[in-house]
Design an enzyme around this catalytic site. Structure first.
Site, PDB file in Angstrom:
ATOM      1  N   ARG A  20       0.857  -1.196   0.000  1.00 19.50           N
ATOM      2  CA  ARG A  20       0.000   0.000   0.000  1.00 19.50           C
ATOM      3  C   ARG A  20       0.891   1.243   0.000  1.00 19.50           C
ATOM      4  O   ARG A  20       0.924   1.999   0.975  1.00 19.50           O
ATOM      5  CB  ARG A  20      -0.872  -0.020   1.228  1.00 19.50           C
TER       6      ARG A  20
ATOM      7  N   GLN B 217      -0.948   3.134  -5.993  1.00 24.13           N
ATOM      8  CA  GLN B 217      -2.367   3.469  -5.880  1.00 24.13           C
ATOM      9  C   GLN B 217      -3.168   3.176  -7.136  1.00 24.13           C
ATOM     10  O   GLN B 217      -4.276   2.646  -7.060  1.00 24.13           O
ATOM     11  CB  GLN B 217      -2.531   4.928  -5.466  1.00 24.13           C
TER      12      GLN B 217
ATOM     13  N   ASP C  12      -4.153  -0.461  -7.351  1.00 26.45           N
ATOM     14  CA  ASP C  12      -4.640  -1.064  -6.110  1.00 26.45           C
ATOM     15  C   ASP C  12      -6.057  -1.636  -6.267  1.00 26.45           C
ATOM     16  O   ASP C  12      -7.050  -0.929  -6.129  1.00 26.45           O
ATOM     17  CB  ASP C  12      -4.602   0.019  -5.019  1.00 26.45           C
TER      18      ASP C  12
ATOM     19  N   SER D  31      -8.474  -1.451  -3.236  1.00 31.95           N
ATOM     20  CA  SER D  31      -9.162  -0.169  -3.057  1.00 31.95           C
ATOM     21  C   SER D  31     -10.294   0.001  -4.061  1.00 31.95           C
ATOM     22  O   SER D  31     -11.396   0.403  -3.692  1.00 31.95           O
ATOM     23  CB  SER D  31      -8.180   0.993  -3.235  1.00 31.95           C
TER      24      SER D  31
HETATM   25  P1  NAD Z   1      -8.896  -3.586   5.580  1.00 33.01           P
HETATM   26  O1  NAD Z   1      -9.961  -3.984   4.616  1.00 33.01           O
HETATM   27  O2  NAD Z   1      -7.796  -4.543   5.869  1.00 33.01           O
HETATM   28  O3  NAD Z   1      -9.586  -3.246   6.987  1.00 33.01           O
HETATM   29  C1  NAD Z   1     -10.680  -2.359   7.069  1.00 33.01           C
HETATM   30  C2  NAD Z   1     -10.587  -1.560   8.338  1.00 33.01           C
HETATM   31  O4  NAD Z   1     -10.896  -2.387   9.455  1.00 33.01           O
HETATM   32  C3  NAD Z   1      -9.211  -0.942   8.632  1.00 33.01           C
HETATM   33  O5  NAD Z   1      -9.347   0.460   8.695  1.00 33.01           O
HETATM   34  C4  NAD Z   1      -8.840  -1.536   9.984  1.00 33.01           C
HETATM   35  O6  NAD Z   1      -8.123  -0.640  10.809  1.00 33.01           O
HETATM   36  C5  NAD Z   1     -10.215  -1.830  10.550  1.00 33.01           C
HETATM   37  N1  NAD Z   1     -10.233  -2.751  11.702  1.00 33.01           N
HETATM   38  C6  NAD Z   1      -9.495  -3.865  11.941  1.00 33.01           C
HETATM   39  N2  NAD Z   1      -9.815  -4.397  13.134  1.00 33.01           N
HETATM   40  C7  NAD Z   1     -10.807  -3.606  13.663  1.00 33.01           C
HETATM   41  C8  NAD Z   1     -11.543  -3.620  14.877  1.00 33.01           C
HETATM   42  N3  NAD Z   1     -11.341  -4.552  15.821  1.00 33.01           N
HETATM   43  N4  NAD Z   1     -12.465  -2.646  15.072  1.00 33.01           N
HETATM   44  C9  NAD Z   1     -12.679  -1.675  14.142  1.00 33.01           C
HETATM   45  N5  NAD Z   1     -12.001  -1.602  12.982  1.00 33.01           N
HETATM   46  C10 NAD Z   1     -11.073  -2.553  12.754  1.00 33.01           C
HETATM   47  O7  NAD Z   1      -8.252  -2.189   5.201  1.00 33.01           O
HETATM   48  P2  NAD Z   1      -8.207  -1.411   3.795  1.00 33.01           P
HETATM   49  O8  NAD Z   1      -9.532  -0.808   3.538  1.00 33.01           O
HETATM   50  O9  NAD Z   1      -7.697  -2.322   2.768  1.00 33.01           O
HETATM   51  O10 NAD Z   1      -7.177  -0.219   4.088  1.00 33.01           O
HETATM   52  C11 NAD Z   1      -6.097  -0.360   4.987  1.00 33.01           C
HETATM   53  C12 NAD Z   1      -5.217   0.874   4.955  1.00 33.01           C
HETATM   54  O11 NAD Z   1      -4.525   0.997   3.734  1.00 33.01           O
HETATM   55  C13 NAD Z   1      -5.895   2.195   5.168  1.00 33.01           C
HETATM   56  O12 NAD Z   1      -5.052   2.942   6.041  1.00 33.01           O
HETATM   57  C14 NAD Z   1      -5.856   2.876   3.861  1.00 33.01           C
HETATM   58  O13 NAD Z   1      -5.864   4.271   3.972  1.00 33.01           O
HETATM   59  C15 NAD Z   1      -4.555   2.349   3.341  1.00 33.01           C
HETATM   60  N6  NAD Z   1      -4.493   2.411   1.875  1.00 33.01           N
HETATM   61  C16 NAD Z   1      -3.350   2.841   1.269  1.00 33.01           C
HETATM   62  C17 NAD Z   1      -3.271   2.866  -0.128  1.00 33.01           C
HETATM   63  C18 NAD Z   1      -2.040   3.317  -0.820  1.00 33.01           C
HETATM   64  O14 NAD Z   1      -1.355   4.196  -0.345  1.00 33.01           O
HETATM   65  N7  NAD Z   1      -1.723   2.688  -1.947  1.00 33.01           N
HETATM   66  C19 NAD Z   1      -4.359   2.460  -0.871  1.00 33.01           C
HETATM   67  C20 NAD Z   1      -5.499   2.029  -0.212  1.00 33.01           C
HETATM   68  C21 NAD Z   1      -5.556   1.985   1.168  1.00 33.01           C
END
Ligand code: NAD
Length: 380
Positions: free
Chosen positions: A124, A129, A132, A135
């Site tokens: 990530r 991005q 991804d 996302s």
């Molecule tokens: P994910 O699908 O793995 O998880 C979804 C959410 O569930 C996360 O925010 C996580 O903190 C939350 N979670 C886990 N346990 C929990 C609990 N017990 N209670 C409440 N919430 C809980 O995550 P995702 O949507 O794939 O994204 C993860 C991260 O990656 C985010 O910080 C996002 O901003 C980042 N991201 C970065 C890029 C990039 O820079 N290329 C692209 C997309 C996402």
């Protein structure tokens, strides 16, 4: 000239396709030739004629010769080991291959001498991005989850002033504020709901508040779950118990709960118990996007809606497939963005030192590179 193959997806209920006519044209400009199995894009609204006019060769589904000539198989989900065995040794498979603990996939890669990129493992980082897929697909899931919740709810979402009196806005609780959760917040806000959000990563608070929602601070405990690469790590049982206690009152007042909390490669955290469901209002709705990973909510069943004492529990595991045209278009663009740098002078070259490639290249010419993930029980 690299030969790409776009198969008909074989997984049950899969409606997406890995290339659109738009991306296919661009692959051809980059020096590739592209074969598309007849009917591959029909469920996404891309007809064979559109692929043919973009320059694809239409081929019979499952044709052994076509598969044996392909250099790259672009797929959404992994084909079966039997189908993979039709590819020539050294061919590259690119898709969402469900790598975590996937022994069968690992064995197929070794036996057939294949290379494979599992897109779930793309790091990530900013440079990733545009590629991804998690996302692009999670965004769709978050949006559609709110529409399903709103459609199933026995109340309005927005506040309304009517001649018959004022209607209070719906109260939505979003669990997990990653990509899907933040899109769910934005969509629910646009429909006029009051939104509360729980996440365990403190960085999320500001993002949630900037969308006009209220953040529920995680329980104050010493063994707070850690974070790595932007992902939450698994929380302890004691932490989750404290979190459930904290959420119980919120959910008792909620009209809709949207569950998106996940920890990559692990069972989803259980955030709504039977006792908490007992306190929810009959007529309220839970949409569980984590249902295929064990569910954030008790009693949710994949692809089904369960009526539990008047509370509708929607097991929403395949939401991107319910918006297949945009899901496929965006997924196809992700694949183009990923592969474009590897296509130079009409050749496909994988730079295994590149952080993006190294992260997701689970196998190279039959040798396993991400055994840490593919081994049962393995995670990244
Ligand atoms: P994910 O699908 O793995 O998880 C979804 C959410 O569930 C996360 O925010 C996580 O903190 C939350 N979670 C886990 N346990 C929990 C609990 N017990 N209670 C409440 N919430 C809980 O995550 P995702 O949507 O794939 O994204 C993860 C991260 O990656 C985010 O910080 C996002 O901003 C980042 N991201 C970065 C890029 C990039 O820079 N290329 C692209 C997309 C996402």
């Amino acid at each position: 000239m690299p030969r790409l193959l776009i198969p008909i997806e074989s997984a049950a209920a899969e409606t997406r396709v890995a290339a659109s006519p738009e991306t296919l044209k661009k692959f051809i400009v980059l020096g590739c030739s592209v074969a598309v199995e007849r009917g591959a894009g029909v469920s996404s609204g891309f007809l064979d004629e559109a692929y043919a006019s973009a320059g694809a060769d239409l081929v019979a589904p499952g044709d052994a010769q076509t598969w044996g000539q392909a250099d790259v198989l672009l797929c959404v989900q992994s084909p079966s080991p039997t189908s993979l065995a039709r590819l020539r040794r050294g061919a590259l498979v690119v898709g969402m291959l469900s790598p975590y603990g996937n022994h069968e996939l690992s064995e197929a890669m070794k036996a057939c001498g294949l290379s494979a990129m599992a897109l779930e493992l793309l790091p990530r980082i900013s440079r990733a991005q545009a590629a991804d897929v998690l996302s692009s697909q999670a965004n769709i899931a978050g949006y559609k989850a709110v529409l399903l919740g709103a459609a199933a709810l026995d109340r309005y979402f927005p506040m309304l002033m009517t001649a018959a009196g004022t209607v209070q806005p719906a109260r939505v609780v979003v669990l997990g504020a990653g990509v899907a959760g933040l899109q769910a917040v934005a969509t629910a806000r646009r429909l006029g709901a009051v939104v509360y959000v729980s996440d365990i990563r403190p960085a999320v608070k500001e993002q949630v508040e900037s969308l006009g929602a209220r953040f529920i601070d995680p329980p104050e405990m010493e063994d707070k779950p850690a974070e790595s690469g932007g992902y939450a790590k698994q929380a302890s049982d004691a932490f989750l118990a404290a979190q459930r206690q904290q959420l119980s009152d919120q959910l008792a007042q909620a009209d809709v709960a949207i569950c998106t909390a996940q920890v990559p490669g692990r069972r989803a955290p259980r955030l709504i118990s039977e006792d908490m469901l007992d306190r929810m209002r009959p007529g309220s709705v839970v949409v569980d996007l984590a249902v295929a990973q064990g569910g954030n909510c008790a009693d949710t069943v994949p692809s089904q809606t369960v009526n539990r004492k008047g509370v509708k529990l929607i097991g929403a595991n395949e939401l991107p497939c319910s918006v297949p045209n945009h899901a496929s278009s965006l997924y196809a663009r992700n694949l183009l963005a990923l592969l474009q740098p590897t296509l130079q002078d009409g050749q496909l070259t994988l730079d295994t030192e590149d952080e993006l490639i190294a992260g997701c290249l689970i196998a190279h010419d039959g040798s396993i590179r991400r055994g840490d993930v593919l081994t049962p029980g393995g995670t990244n």
